[in-house]
Design an enzyme around this catalytic site. Structure first.
Site, PDB file in Angstrom:
ATOM      1  N   GLU B 170       0.831  -1.211   0.000  1.00  0.00           N
ATOM      2  CA  GLU B 170       0.000   0.000   0.000  1.00  0.00           C
ATOM      3  C   GLU B 170       0.857   1.249   0.000  1.00  0.00           C
ATOM      4  O   GLU B 170       2.032   1.226   0.359  1.00  0.00           O
ATOM      5  CB  GLU B 170      -0.935   0.023   1.200  1.00  0.00           C
ATOM      6  CG  GLU B 170      -0.329  -0.406   2.514  1.00  0.00           C
ATOM      7  CD  GLU B 170       0.857   0.381   2.971  1.00  0.00           C
ATOM      8  OE1 GLU B 170       0.763   1.637   2.941  1.00  0.00           O
ATOM      9  OE2 GLU B 170       1.869  -0.231   3.360  1.00  0.00           O
ATOM     10  N   GLU B 311       4.476  -0.503   1.086  1.00  0.00           N
ATOM     11  CA  GLU B 311       4.611  -0.767  -0.367  1.00  0.00           C
ATOM     12  C   GLU B 311       4.577  -2.256  -0.680  1.00  0.00           C
ATOM     13  O   GLU B 311       4.705  -2.648  -1.841  1.00  0.00           O
ATOM     14  CB  GLU B 311       5.919  -0.195  -0.951  1.00  0.00           C
ATOM     15  CG  GLU B 311       6.132   1.275  -0.771  1.00  0.00           C
ATOM     16  CD  GLU B 311       7.423   1.759  -1.447  1.00  0.00           C
ATOM     17  OE1 GLU B 311       8.157   0.947  -2.052  1.00  0.00           O
ATOM     18  OE2 GLU B 311       7.691   2.975  -1.379  1.00  0.00           O
TER      19      GLU B 311
END
Lengths: 343, 343
Positions: B170, B311
């Protein structure tokens, strides 16, 4: 063996490397130990773009006279059978090497049986197994010197072939017994705390192993690394110590697996302390003495997965972390470029 | 969203799988947590030869109205800038995906800015950022349902494309704030223990973040997962919860990164407890609330490297362990075959 020259890392370059990492498009320090690893790889390579693409696992194999004293739950014959398994591509190390992208060679450092030639087998046999260290020195001083030199040569050959990273692994029935004696004498640490179940022992087997190792330890007060290696072996461990010294002399990183490879690293580092900078400790083994060994080395390994197989399997599983650290240095944009839209 | 049917794992098959592993050419249990992982992958796949070759990282991106309450050290604009960085192949997630062999897509779940079309960008935007949860509900019930459904669809599309393993990641400035509120309410856990420094805060910034989250928490006593998601957001978290439910419904493994993806997993598992069996927790984040979150989930992650980037970087680093576990099942010879020379 004359010890090769090993250059200590140039720590003065560390602040510039930290600044480079701090400027990447990520919060400060957000990659934790991967950032520390990136710094170390760059210091080893003397470059902010360290090459880590080509990795070679060397599985050093040897037999141990100590098995005659009942230190292992498995017979010596398993060493040769497992070498055949590596060469057939069917061992765990082969499977993991395939997953992470590493080539695999087996080094016959001192297997008791004759091994048929194979393209992935390096014949570096010093002798057929060590002598029984419970009764006499496992190796002569000449045999130790020969094994160290051959290990360094095998490492040098890997780098001449274009290898960037070495991963060391081993196979040798009885070798947790030798490794325990090395930790005891070179850690140093109380012998009883160095002895664990190895490939598998019940309480009685463990007591028998400890008794044999106490006999071996009582035979000799050796404390100098080369002497300790001669007293307690084994050939795969001595040759790995040579390979570690060779990697350090060539300024290349070497991934250290678990308890046995750790014993080789301990010997190498006691011989040449600067070699420690080139050793990347892959994982914390479930073998009893390993935490004590890591403490003696001042090492904090990357992984802690309860592994105790050897073969270099833990080293292989840490290889992607090494590559990720290098990729962070080489491939990731700076925050400044990101915010300026320069991508 | 009607929750998809999720089959609990058939644990009756575990003893046969343990026997298969015990018969491999290695000491019993010598691969520790890799053996446990192998069993789980086989149970998920309903097969002793689970496919894990093709992996897809989905980086879900969204903005947070909570940033208006000063919960982050970075401005919202960084979310869009980092999406551009992923699409240019220059973020840490790209570098790590290259190392471990995973494809990468970005999902616009709710980025505040308009994003230009790109082959690696999935437009699933529900709205331009969430509302400020310190003042009002972040999302409506319809928006939550839409985000959950889109997440499940995106997971289903990945499997239709031939993907074997999902990795979730994310990007969303302010999303540790939403995740802290979700942990507080769904853990449940005291709010102050759920709030950490996120992408970087000094003591004053952290106090301001906690004060904003206390205002948000005081607004609503919500405790049902869908309600909690509506109250506190964010869109990338809700959509990841949908993707987790979608992966579980498709009987596929999903790698859970750190604190934010963990919050999505917590919501998904509170909605459908059987989804937990399909979640592989990749690492222990350095973000303060993560250990509490893992405890609430009864999860023991594979790695502990002090990461706190997000991420999906931690999920990617655990992917080789997943592949090693499958390779152990599929590629390694039995000890019986080794000792009989059948290789």
């Amino acid at each position: 063996m004359n010890l090769p020259d090993i250059a200590p890392l140039d720590r003065k370059r560390e602040p510039a490397l930290r600044k480079l990492l701090d400027g990447k498009a990520k919060p400060l320090g957000a990659l934790g130990r991967i950032e520390d690893l990136a710094v170390r790889l760059a210091l080893i390579a003397g470059s902010a773009t360290p090459a880590v693409g080509r990795a070679r696992l060397l599985v050093f194999a040897g037999d141990h006279g100590l098995t005659q004293a009942g230190v292992s739950a498995y017979p010596s014959e398993v060493t040769g059978a497992m070498v055949a398994t590596f060469l057939a591509g069917k061992a765990t190390a082969n499977a993991f090497a395939g997953v992470v992208g590493a080539e695999l060679f087996v080094v016959d450092a001192g297997v008791a049986s004759d091994l048929p030639a194979h393209p992935a087998l390096v014949d570096a046999k010093v002798r057929k197994g060590t002598r029984n260290a419970a009764e006499e020195p496992a190796l002569t001083a000449d045999e130790v010197a020969m094994a160290l030199a051959r290990g360094a040569d095998i490492a040098a050959q890997a780098f001449a072939d274009g290898v960037d990273v070495l991963v060391l692994g081993e196979m040798g029935i009885g070798n947790t017994a030798s490794a325990a004696l090395l930790l005891h004498r070179l850690g140093p640490a109380p012998l009883a705390e160095c002895v664990g179940e190895g490939a598998g022992h019940d309480a009685q087997g463990l007591a028998q192993k400890l008794a044999a190792l106490e006999r071996a330890a009582a035979r000799s007060p050796a404390s100098r690394p080369e002497q300790v290696l001669a007293e307690f072996g084994g050939l795969e461990i001595v040759m790995m110590a040579g390979a570690i010294l060779g990697a350090a002399a060539a300024s290349k990183p070497v991934l250290i697996d678990g308890f046995i490879v750790g014993a080789a690293a301990l010997a190498a580092i006691r011989m040449a302390p600067a070699a420690a900078d080139y050793c990347i400790f892959a994982h914390r083994s479930a073998e009893r003495g390993h935490t004590l060994m890591l403490q003696a080395l001042g090492a904090e390994p990357l992984l802690d997965l309860g592994l105790r197989l050897g073969e270099g399997t833990g080293g292989l599983l840490a290889l992607p972390l090494v590559r990720a650290a290098a990729a962070l240095l080489i491939e990731v944009a700076s925050l400044e470029d990101v915010m300026a839209g320069r991508l």
